[in-house]
Write an enzyme that holds these catalytic residues in place. Sequence first.
Site, PDB file in Angstrom:
ATOM      1  N   GLY A  56       9.276   9.691   6.134  1.00 25.59           N
ATOM      2  CA  GLY A  56      10.087   9.972   5.079  1.00 25.59           C
ATOM      3  C   GLY A  56      11.287  10.333   4.918  1.00 25.59           C
ATOM      4  O   GLY A  56      12.140   9.321   5.090  1.00 25.59           O
ATOM      5  N   HIS A 106       7.613  -3.113   7.916  1.00 27.31           N
ATOM      6  CA  HIS A 106       7.827  -1.852   8.273  1.00 27.31           C
ATOM      7  C   HIS A 106       6.628  -0.855   8.339  1.00 27.31           C
ATOM      8  O   HIS A 106       6.519  -0.023   9.239  1.00 27.31           O
ATOM      9  CB  HIS A 106       8.872  -1.106   6.994  1.00 27.31           C
ATOM     10  CG  HIS A 106       9.183   0.357   7.435  1.00 27.31           C
ATOM     11  ND1 HIS A 106      10.122   0.565   8.188  1.00 27.31           N
ATOM     12  CD2 HIS A 106       8.955   1.360   6.800  1.00 27.31           C
ATOM     13  CE1 HIS A 106      10.440   1.869   8.345  1.00 27.31           C
ATOM     14  NE2 HIS A 106       9.819   2.465   7.427  1.00 27.31           N
ATOM     15  N   SER A 121       9.855   5.091  11.555  1.00 27.06           N
ATOM     16  CA  SER A 121      10.943   5.376  10.286  1.00 27.06           C
ATOM     17  C   SER A 121      11.866   6.520  10.475  1.00 27.06           C
ATOM     18  O   SER A 121      12.565   6.727  11.586  1.00 27.06           O
ATOM     19  CB  SER A 121      10.303   5.167   9.136  1.00 27.06           C
ATOM     20  OG  SER A 121      11.037   4.929   7.816  1.00 27.06           O
ATOM     21  N   TRP A 122      11.765   7.505   9.731  1.00 32.70           N
ATOM     22  CA  TRP A 122      12.345   8.679   9.753  1.00 32.70           C
ATOM     23  C   TRP A 122      11.942   9.647  10.669  1.00 32.70           C
ATOM     24  O   TRP A 122      12.631  10.286  11.542  1.00 32.70           O
ATOM     25  CB  TRP A 122      12.144   9.534   8.442  1.00 32.70           C
ATOM     26  CG  TRP A 122      12.491  11.077   8.639  1.00 32.70           C
ATOM     27  CD1 TRP A 122      11.468  12.034   8.628  1.00 32.70           C
ATOM     28  CD2 TRP A 122      13.617  11.837   8.809  1.00 32.70           C
ATOM     29  NE1 TRP A 122      12.024  13.366   8.935  1.00 32.70           N
ATOM     30  CE2 TRP A 122      13.538  13.093   9.034  1.00 32.70           C
ATOM     31  CE3 TRP A 122      15.033  11.127   9.046  1.00 32.70           C
ATOM     32  CZ2 TRP A 122      14.246  14.150   9.350  1.00 32.70           C
ATOM     33  CZ3 TRP A 122      16.016  12.474   9.350  1.00 32.70           C
ATOM     34  CH2 TRP A 122      15.550  13.830   9.541  1.00 32.70           C
ATOM     35  N   ASP A 178      11.113  -6.291   8.842  1.00 26.71           N
ATOM     36  CA  ASP A 178      11.256  -5.156   8.296  1.00 26.71           C
ATOM     37  C   ASP A 178      12.531  -4.926   7.226  1.00 26.71           C
ATOM     38  O   ASP A 178      13.684  -4.985   7.471  1.00 26.71           O
ATOM     39  CB  ASP A 178      11.534  -4.003   9.365  1.00 26.71           C
ATOM     40  CG  ASP A 178      11.389  -2.518   8.931  1.00 26.71           C
ATOM     41  OD1 ASP A 178      11.658  -2.159   7.614  1.00 26.71           O
ATOM     42  OD2 ASP A 178      11.037  -1.376   9.807  1.00 26.71           O
TER      43      ASP A 178
END
Length: 329
Positions: A53, A302, A120-121, A274
């Site tokens: 996120g 991703h 990711s985050w 990605d």
Amino acid sequence: MDKSAGQKSATQLLYPPIEPFDKRMLDVGGGHQIYVEQCGNPGGIPVVVLHGGPGGGCSPAMRRYFDPKEYRIVLFDQRGCGRSRPHASVDDNTTWHLVRDIELIRETLGIDRWVVFGGSWGATLSLLYAQAHPERVAHLILRGVFLMTRAELDWFYGGGAGQFWPDLWSRFASMIPLDEQSDMIGAYHKRLFSGDRMLETRFARAWAGWENALATIDHDGPVGEAPADYARAFARLENHYFRHQGWLEHDQQILNNVPLISHIPATIVQGRYDMVCPPAASWKLSERWSRAELRLVPLAGHALSEPGITAELIRATRAVQRQAGLLGF
């Protein structure tokens, strides 16, 4: 990578579905309560899973990257999303609040050291948590690294990725008047926090749709609208964090602080194609970190759910399992 991975779906590669043996709401202050669950073996290797996120929330599939007989799997929904409350709230919701929340979870569950798993985050947060509390991290497993730099934000919200996806970028950008398109994060912020629930939801779905459409190489184009409540939390939280550039002290903070974690072993799984978090960030990180192994996955983007990504992540969790004694578990 397992040669059979490309012949199986990601779901087929995962461990069987499991249910938590513990669920709780943890009061973390500032009016926030976060959802925390534990699965697998209560006496196993502790691992905390940090979702993406910001605002993505954890899912049952995230439990299945670990052998439930060998791991004590801790998942939680970060402030403002998933089952945590208040929903979609950005009050008292910063990177450093989340780092403190992770430590509170560890202390509450009586865990001394654990494996940290994030994509990711979630990879950003994993790195920042490890740099703040290196003595508590035994191993890092990271996917699709995002370093919260201005260049990465400009790539995704300034038209860089749009060079590859001009049709989808046009749809995302056309929601905003031309005279505001030089700052898409700021322009969307104005609409996502307008106070008009219908307007916020409309722009939240556009924000989430732009990212979700580029997440995997397995499809080409829009993936449909996200549910309203999910999209609103996801978009508001991402926008809030990106507008403040994660509350980092300077642009290269994570890379410059690699010496703080240079002794910790790490596995970095990165899709070669990605479009959300390009491989350059993973490469720069691994170049500075001698104990980090970078695994570039061909023909992968991703998403956590891509078969090649899933195969490498499971390979990484199995490797950590085999090294449990060396890691002090």
